[in-house]
Design a protein around this motif. Structure first.
Motif, PDB file in Angstrom:
ATOM      1  N   ASN A  84     -49.298  13.300 -10.074  1.00 37.15           N
ATOM      2  CA  ASN A  84     -48.190  12.341 -10.071  1.00 37.15           C
ATOM      3  C   ASN A  84     -46.895  13.125 -10.272  1.00 37.15           C
ATOM      4  O   ASN A  84     -46.689  13.770 -11.296  1.00 37.15           O
ATOM      5  CB  ASN A  84     -48.413  11.337 -11.214  1.00 37.15           C
ATOM      6  N   PRO A  89     -54.299  11.544 -12.702  1.00 37.44           N
ATOM      7  CA  PRO A  89     -54.004  11.742 -11.275  1.00 37.44           C
ATOM      8  C   PRO A  89     -52.829  12.708 -11.068  1.00 37.44           C
ATOM      9  O   PRO A  89     -52.034  12.924 -11.978  1.00 37.44           O
ATOM     10  CB  PRO A  89     -53.619  10.343 -10.808  1.00 37.44           C
ATOM     11  N   THR A 146     -61.238   9.124 -18.763  1.00 38.29           N
ATOM     12  CA  THR A 146     -59.898   9.097 -18.166  1.00 38.29           C
ATOM     13  C   THR A 146     -59.681  10.349 -17.318  1.00 38.29           C
ATOM     14  O   THR A 146     -59.902  11.455 -17.787  1.00 38.29           O
ATOM     15  CB  THR A 146     -58.824   9.068 -19.266  1.00 38.29           C
ATOM     16  N   ASP A 148     -43.566   3.771 -16.656  1.00 39.68           N
ATOM     17  CA  ASP A 148     -44.356   2.877 -15.787  1.00 39.68           C
ATOM     18  C   ASP A 148     -45.089   3.635 -14.684  1.00 39.68           C
ATOM     19  O   ASP A 148     -45.694   3.038 -13.810  1.00 39.68           O
ATOM     20  CB  ASP A 148     -43.431   1.828 -15.142  1.00 39.68           C
ATOM     21  N   SER A 149     -44.995   4.960 -14.702  1.00 42.84           N
ATOM     22  CA  SER A 149     -45.629   5.740 -13.632  1.00 42.84           C
ATOM     23  C   SER A 149     -47.130   5.836 -13.846  1.00 42.84           C
ATOM     24  O   SER A 149     -47.641   5.610 -14.950  1.00 42.84           O
ATOM     25  CB  SER A 149     -45.027   7.148 -13.623  1.00 42.84           C
ATOM     26  N   LYS A 150     -47.836   6.218 -12.787  1.00 43.41           N
ATOM     27  CA  LYS A 150     -49.287   6.404 -12.877  1.00 43.41           C
ATOM     28  C   LYS A 150     -49.634   7.529 -13.870  1.00 43.41           C
ATOM     29  O   LYS A 150     -50.655   7.481 -14.552  1.00 43.41           O
ATOM     30  CB  LYS A 150     -49.851   6.779 -11.488  1.00 43.41           C
ATOM     31  N   GLY A 151     -48.759   8.532 -13.941  1.00 46.71           N
ATOM     32  CA  GLY A 151     -48.980   9.634 -14.874  1.00 46.71           C
ATOM     33  C   GLY A 151     -48.910   9.154 -16.314  1.00 46.71           C
ATOM     34  O   GLY A 151     -49.761   9.511 -17.138  1.00 46.71           O
ATOM     35  N   THR A 200     -53.932   5.903 -21.439  1.00 47.57           N
ATOM     36  CA  THR A 200     -55.373   5.617 -21.460  1.00 47.57           C
ATOM     37  C   THR A 200     -56.129   6.753 -22.148  1.00 47.57           C
ATOM     38  O   THR A 200     -57.037   6.521 -22.946  1.00 47.57           O
ATOM     39  CB  THR A 200     -55.888   5.445 -20.015  1.00 47.57           C
ATOM     40  N   GLU A 252     -49.343   6.006 -17.382  1.00 44.66           N
ATOM     41  CA  GLU A 252     -50.498   5.117 -17.643  1.00 44.66           C
ATOM     42  C   GLU A 252     -51.741   5.935 -17.993  1.00 44.66           C
ATOM     43  O   GLU A 252     -52.498   5.595 -18.896  1.00 44.66           O
ATOM     44  CB  GLU A 252     -50.806   4.269 -16.403  1.00 44.66           C
ATOM     45  N   ALA A 253     -51.950   7.016 -17.245  1.00 41.27           N
ATOM     46  CA  ALA A 253     -53.152   7.840 -17.451  1.00 41.27           C
ATOM     47  C   ALA A 253     -53.134   8.500 -18.826  1.00 41.27           C
ATOM     48  O   ALA A 253     -54.160   8.535 -19.517  1.00 41.27           O
ATOM     49  CB  ALA A 253     -53.250   8.897 -16.362  1.00 41.27           C
TER      50      ALA A 253
END
Ligand SMILES: Nc1ncnc2c1ncn2[C@@H]1O[C@H](COP(=O)(O)OP(=O)(O)OP(=O)(O)O)[C@@H](O)[C@H]1O
Ligand SMILES: Nc1ncnc2c1ncn2[C@@H]1O[C@H](COP(=O)(O)OP(=O)(O)OP(=O)(O)O)[C@@H](O)[C@H]1O
Ligand SMILES: [Mg+2]
Ligand SMILES: [Mg+2]
Lengths: 257, 257
Positions: A217, A215, A212, A236-239, A245, A241-242
């Motif tokens: 963000n 990113p 992982t 729901d942000s990319k941060g 994960t 999600e990362a």
């Protein structure tokens, strides 16, 4: 209770952001998590919505006074507790600087606490330095997770961390401490610099680098101003999600899934 | 010789990048500049293309040995010299930790050197910490320039810097030290967070905040991997333009234009 230190003497690489947000997703996954803010800046304490001036830090415990089990406070997230930091902590460098047993000052109380602590993980947020607080954290932890920003200056700091850890192991206070993982942070997919750093880390340390990659963000930078983790502020942000994960990968590596 | 410390205990805010690149443009403008790398990470030393292992740092001088005037080494840029850092520096925290005169350990030799030094400006690159190295730098400097990243956690660190400086002044070692300026760094024009931090700094500290804002620019992150300043690596980049503008503003404030 597994003691994990988020540590890198290079500043601004995402230690606090990773301690708080990995902690949040571990808590949501049902793990009982305690974050120990070991930085006099008290950024983890502020990010979790608490006022550093109102709480007791680990300072007295490291001087041999007080009872560590009375220190954890609740946060807005179920299953996530915190031992706050405050400005007193910056006194540790001077108070323990000449103490030849300083490396045991956090190790001993935490080892005793392990037997009774109601937590699965203790995440230590370390300050950016090569001083007493950081070396005490390395001497107290079972494992180290090193956040590395996708920047050249952060990459070259990695070898120093490895050397420092070997020194700590050699003192005999904590011979079993290992680097459990390296987390690449603030990756900007549009730049070659990010790719080069990721490739270099995977080449040098592939067996321990996390798959992982976090990113860059802006939501991760905004959340602390609201006293919230990314889970609460922008799930729901990319941060977010990362870090979710990352949490799943962390649990897999610790045999918890 | 004016002694300027680039300092902020928050990590990763652009202290090294500002010390090295402001130094480069001051040197190009004909000023004689000495950079003192006071961070055991030795990032300023590496960025200026030198190998930390091969040089003597300020360490011995702070312990009362050695002659500071023998320490400066040339860099690739005319008018820009460096007192390198190396790993020995991290010993200062322990060696001077219990020394009640530690605040004078950098102040005294630098004051003596001032009378004979062939430089107009000495720029000190400070480590991210509240430890002995950082407080010695504040006690030795004539003025402090504080880089502030356009992020919330960097903003809240500002009040701690102001408090710390008042404490240093109160000790009497360096009663005249002032905050000369605040430089906003890594500004990302596309985010509200950047605008909010800039507005807040201008509101709280407007009389000392620099007009020049340094944008986020990948070339600034790439240059150190080539052992170059931005002036040598990418003189036409937005990062280079911003540091050139900062240099002009710095000279204006110091009555040099
Ligand atoms: N993935 C990311 N994307 C965008 N911003 C981030 C990200 N991770 C961290 N940040 C922001 O970057 C700054 C540095 O991160 P953070 O404070 O977590 O690093 P640190 O290593 O704990 O710093 P210090 O060395 O001062 O303790 C903070 O303002 C944070 O909000
Ligand atoms: N304006 C900018 N745009 C893009 N990257 C930058 C900029 N300024 C600095 N950087 C990069 O961001 C990282 C942090 O900057 P730098 O190392 O100068 O901060 P610092 O405050 O000296 O950190 P430390 O607290 O570890 O000493 C570095 O990798 C640097 O190359
Ligand atoms: Mg931090
Ligand atoms: Mg630096």
């Amino acid at each position: 209770m597994k003691i994990v230190a988020l540590s890198n003497h290079k500043g601004g690489v995402g230690k606090t952001t990773t301690a708080v947000n990995l902690g949040a997703y571990l808590a949501r996954a049902g793990q009982k998590v305690l974050v120990l803010d070991l930085d006099p800046q008290a950024n983890a304490t502020e990010t979790l919505g608490l006022n550093p001036e109102e709480h007791t830090s680990i300072y007295e415990t490291m001087l041999g006074q007080g009872d560590i089990s009375r220190l954890p406070v609740a946060t807005n997230l179920e299953n996530l507790h915190l031992i706050p930091a405050n400005a007193d902590l910056s006194g540790i460098e001077v108070d323990l600087g000449a103490d030849e047993h300083r490396l045991a000052r956090l190790h001993a109380p935490l080892q005793n606490y392990k037997a009774i602590a109601p937590y699965d993980y203790l995440l230590i947020d370390c300050p950016p330095s090569l001083g007493v607080l950081m070396t005490c954290a390395l001497a107290a932890a079972d494992e180290i997770v090193i956040p590395v920003q996708c920047e050249y200056l952060s990459l070259i700091g990695l070898t120093k961390m490895v050397d420092l850890l070997n020194e700590i192991r050699a003192t005999g206070v904590n011979p079993g401490v290992v680097i459990e993982g390296i987390v690449l942070t603030m990756a900007d997919g549009r730049t070659n610099l990010t790719e080069e750093v990721i490739n270099e880390v995977r080449q040098q340390m592939n067996s321990i680098a996390y798959d992982t990659v976090i990113p860059r963000n802006v939501k991760l930078g905004e959340a602390p101003s609201h006293g919230k983790t990314i889970l609460e502020y922008a799930p729901d942000s990319k941060g977010a999600e990362a870090y979710e994960t990352l949490c799943n990968e962390f649990l897999q590596r610790h045999g918890a899934v």
